[in-house]
Design an enzyme around this catalytic site. Structure first.
Site, PDB file in Angstrom:
ATOM      1  N   THR A  52     -13.348   6.271  85.027  1.00  0.00           N
ATOM      2  CA  THR A  52     -13.528   5.070  85.845  1.00  0.00           C
ATOM      3  C   THR A  52     -13.803   5.403  87.309  1.00  0.00           C
ATOM      4  OG1 THR A  52     -11.134   4.987  85.981  1.00  0.00           O
ATOM      5  CG2 THR A  52     -12.171   3.532  84.413  1.00  0.00           C
ATOM      6  N   ASP A  53     -14.189   4.363  88.063  1.00  0.00           N
ATOM      7  CA  ASP A  53     -14.489   4.524  89.489  1.00  0.00           C
ATOM      8  C   ASP A  53     -13.267   4.242  90.348  1.00  0.00           C
ATOM      9  OD1 ASP A  53     -17.269   4.811  88.854  1.00  0.00           O
ATOM     10  OD2 ASP A  53     -17.327   2.654  88.579  1.00  0.00           O
ATOM     11  N   SER A  89     -10.246   3.146  95.024  1.00  0.00           N
ATOM     12  CA  SER A  89     -11.477   2.579  94.515  1.00  0.00           C
ATOM     13  C   SER A  89     -12.573   3.439  95.080  1.00  0.00           C
ATOM     14  CB  SER A  89     -11.630   1.135  94.973  1.00  0.00           C
ATOM     15  OG  SER A  89     -12.881   0.655  94.585  1.00  0.00           O
ATOM     16  N   ARG A  90     -13.252   4.178  94.192  1.00  0.00           N
ATOM     17  CA  ARG A  90     -14.177   5.188  94.703  1.00  0.00           C
ATOM     18  C   ARG A  90     -15.486   4.592  95.189  1.00  0.00           C
ATOM     19  NH1 ARG A  90     -11.076   8.863  91.507  1.00  0.00           N
ATOM     20  NH2 ARG A  90     -11.736   8.199  89.453  1.00  0.00           N
ATOM     21  N   VAL A  91     -15.902   3.451  94.676  1.00  0.00           N
ATOM     22  CA  VAL A  91     -17.190   2.901  95.108  1.00  0.00           C
ATOM     23  C   VAL A  91     -17.074   1.504  95.720  1.00  0.00           C
ATOM     24  CG1 VAL A  91     -18.525   4.249  93.466  1.00  0.00           C
ATOM     25  CG2 VAL A  91     -17.705   2.001  92.814  1.00  0.00           C
TER      26      VAL A  91
END
Lengths: 511, 175
Positions: free
Chosen positions: A338-339, A364-366
């Site tokens: 997941t992101d 939350s990477r993006v």
């Protein structure tokens, strides 16, 4: 629907005249073994991988293992009516679900059959359950926020449309609550929601459906159920079916959100099916392709580019951990796919911090790219402040003398934790989230007693609605944290603090 | 039915390869058929671990006297590996492989009424033409088909019976 008998006769006549009486041609095999939802079939030499097989009597199965002389198939539905020696035919098709607007507001099973007693689902469109995810050429970066209406998530781990954000935590930490709140908050936002319940108690699902109905959220939601009493096969396929329903909206240029509750049980159902079909077990007895099981599902969440309709499918998978162990096999797999993840903790939950999100381990990477600019400006230092607060708080427990700066930091941290608390089923609009978080980070709460922060927030909410609806509109219009916006918000907060006083009970001092 | 793993076929393939190389497929086939017809008690004795291996090998040797050497070797191998019980299925697999290599396909024709000889011949010649193989057909009668015929060649089924057509009409109407 008013249909006269003559009409029916006419239709039937036309159908009989136009009936294509060509002989059926199919590959056939014989059931040699049936049990636990797995059928071993001799023959079927032309069978394709994952092909839908017809066992007769309306029972279907999926080709699972293709072996030298036999095919192992997983049976969809009631396998007890299949007998040894029975005939099995290939269909040349792959499993499909009905899709389209007719499914909105409905509760269906893995194969799209209605479970809510609201009649047949009238749609001509179907989609394959298991398809390959769109490739790089069709995608673009996440650029639009998916507002969950939950302050702590929208500020610290923002989610963009098309993102895959994992919700992870032990049992009873509010994982489903976050997903349900998010679905409720999509009302009027043009996001179609699909809630996939995998291996859950029917009573819990009934409660969730009732909650969604109560909050008017079923109007934009489809619920796909493969309950604890359904066959493992149905549980294994349910997320793919839900995803296919969501993909229909994504490919039509709309936005969709798919919640998989939860993928731990999904992996267990797949483990059961795999072991029964005699695939070799690996770590924790999961089959070797359990990573691919989830990666191929979550890859189908995507933000499509303009040439491909500009739609999106956001995925919110849920994983249940045992004793906060996020390094276990399935949790670690899904975290890496997941992101980002929203990590919920029992200790926080019991301490009254709800949502019980651990702000240090959640990322939350993006989503930052998609966050409303005003929000990212206001929350810039929030994560760091909270992190420092936690460290100091642990240190300050020893009760030694603390200097003024440390005390101020503790005071600020406590209030930040307070404002990030939020009751269930009360999602907030983004402009209110921005204002409330700003009151915390800009120090407006420093002189408000800790236990009055909730009251402060509620009063401010009402004050914004009644006295200053203009401020909210300004934030929404600008979307950035411009000097004018900041001026307007500060002016409103000053006015609010002049008219509302929150003092310590009995005039006792800090903190 | 060649179920129970692919073991029997492995042995059958090995024997067939030797037989083909020696150009003596029919002789080997006959020898294997004879072995496949051994009394179950004999097969059980040959696989019985209670009997000393030496004696079982001697018995196997005696039982296969006059057969081609590789077939005798096969029996000795099966006795040593405690696989004597597979002999029947090895014979079946051998027959299948021989037919497959000779381009022979087995067909099952089920009709609602009994077919006469001419109709049968016509059907078989049509089937051979369609499949490009020599058809060895078995015929059966099933009044439940109501009319027409069901043809099965290998795993492939063509259902041109009245029952199947009525069934698909029913499904179409129900939709």
């Amino acid at each position: 629907m008013a249909t006269t008998s003559s009409e029916i006769t006419e239709i039937i006549k036309a159908q009989i005249r136009g009936f294509d009486g060509r002989p059926e041609a199919a590959d056939v095999g014989t059931v040699v073994e049936i049990g636990d939802g797995i059928a071993r079939i001799y023959g079927l030499s032309g069978c394709m991988a994952s092909e839908l097989l017809d066992f007769g009597n309306g029972i279907f199965g999926l080709a699972f293992n293709l072996e030298e002389d036999t095919v192992s198939a997983i049976v969809l539905g009631d396998y007890t009516r299949i007998t040894e020696g029975g005939e099995v035919r290939t269909t040349g098709r792959i499993a499909e679900v009905p899709v389209g607007d007719a499914l909105v507001g409905r509760v269906v099973d893995t194969l799209g059959r209605p479970l809510d007693g609201k009649g047949a689902i009238e749609t001509a469109e179907t989609r394959r359950i298991d398809v390959v995810a769109p490739g790089v050429i069709k995608r673009k970066n996440v650029d639009t926020p998916l507002q969950t209406g939950i302050k702590v998530i929208d500020s610290i781990t923002p989610i963009g449309r098309g993102q895959r954000e994992l919700i992870i935590g032990d049992r009873q930490t509010g994982k489903t609550a976050i997903a349900i709140d998010t679905i409720i908050n999509q009302k009027g936002q043009g996001v179609y929601c699909i809630y996939v319940a995998i291996g859950q108690k029917e009573s819990s699902v009934a409660k969730i459906v009732a909650t969604l109905e109560e909050h008017g959220a079923m109007e934009h939601t489809t619920v796909v159920i493969a309950g604890a009493s359904d066959a493992a096969t149905m549980q294994y396929l349910a997320p793919y079916a839900g995803c296919a329903i969501g993909e229909h909206f994504r490919d039509a240029g709309k936005d969709a959100l798919c919640v998989y509750d939860d993928l731990t049980k999904h992996a267990q159902a797949y483990r059961q099916v795999s072991l029964l079909a005699r695939r070799p077990p690996g770590r924790e007895a999961y089959p070797g392709d359990v990573f691919y099981l989830h990666s191929r599902l979550l890859e189908r969440a995507a933000r499509m580019n303009d040439e491909n309709g500009n739609g999106s499918l956001t995925a919110l998978p849920i994983i249940e951990t045992q004793a906060n162990d996020i390094a276990a096999y399935i949790p670690a797999n899904v975290i890496s796919i997941t992101d980002g993840q929203i990590y919920l903790e029992t200790d926080l939950f019991n301490a009254g911090v709800r949502p019980a999100m651990n702000t240090g381990l959640s990322v939350s990477r993006v989503g930052g790219d998609a966050q409303v600019k005003a929000m990212s400006k206001v929350t810039g230092s929030l994560k760091l402040d909270l992190g420092q607060y936690r460290e100091l708080a642990a240190f300050a427990q020893f009760g030694s003398d603390l200097d003024k700066a440390t005390l101020a930091q503790l005071r600020r941290g406590e209030r930040l934790v307070e404002i990030l608390k939020q009751p269930q089923y009360q999602p907030l609009t983004v402009e209110k989230e921005i204002v409330i978080i700003f009151t915390g980070t800009a120090g407006y709460l420093d002189d408000v007693p800790k236990d009055k922060v909730g009251q402060f927030e509620r009063d401010l909410d009402r004050f914004m609605d009644t006295q200053h609806p203009d401020v909210g509109r300004l934030i929404l219009k600008e979307r950035k944290w411009t000097p004018e916006v900041e001026k307007a918000v500060r002016a409103m907060l000053d006015e609010f603090k002049r008219t509302n006083r929150y003092t310590e009970p009995h005039g006792v001092g800090a903190p | 039915m060649a179920l129970g793993g692919s073991g029997p076929r492995r042995y059958a393939e090995a024997v067939l390869d030797i037989a083909t190389a020696e150009g003596a497929v029919p002789a080997y086939h006959a020898a294997l058929e004879q072995l496949g017809g051994l009394a179950p008690s004999t097969v059980r004795m040959l696989g019985d671990p209670g009997v000393p291996l030496e004696r079982r090998l001697q018995a196997a040797d005696a039982a296969t006297k006059g057969q081609p050497d590789p077939v005798r070797g096969l029996v000795a191998l099966l006795v040593r590996r405690h696989r004597m019980a597979l002999i029947g299925r090895i014979t079946d697999a051998f027959t299948q492989l021989v037919e497959q290599r000779a381009g022979i396909a087995r067909a099952r024709v089920t009709t609602a009424v009994e077919l006469d000889g001419a109709a049968r011949d016509a059907l078989v010649s049509r089937l051979s033409h369609a499949t490009g193989k020599t058809i060895r057909a078995t015929f059966a009668v099933d009044p439940d088909l109501l009319g027409g015929a069901r043809l099965q060649v290998g795993d492939h089924l063509v259902d041109a019976s009245l029952r199947a057509r009525l069934h698909s009409l029913l499904q179409q109407l129900a939709r």
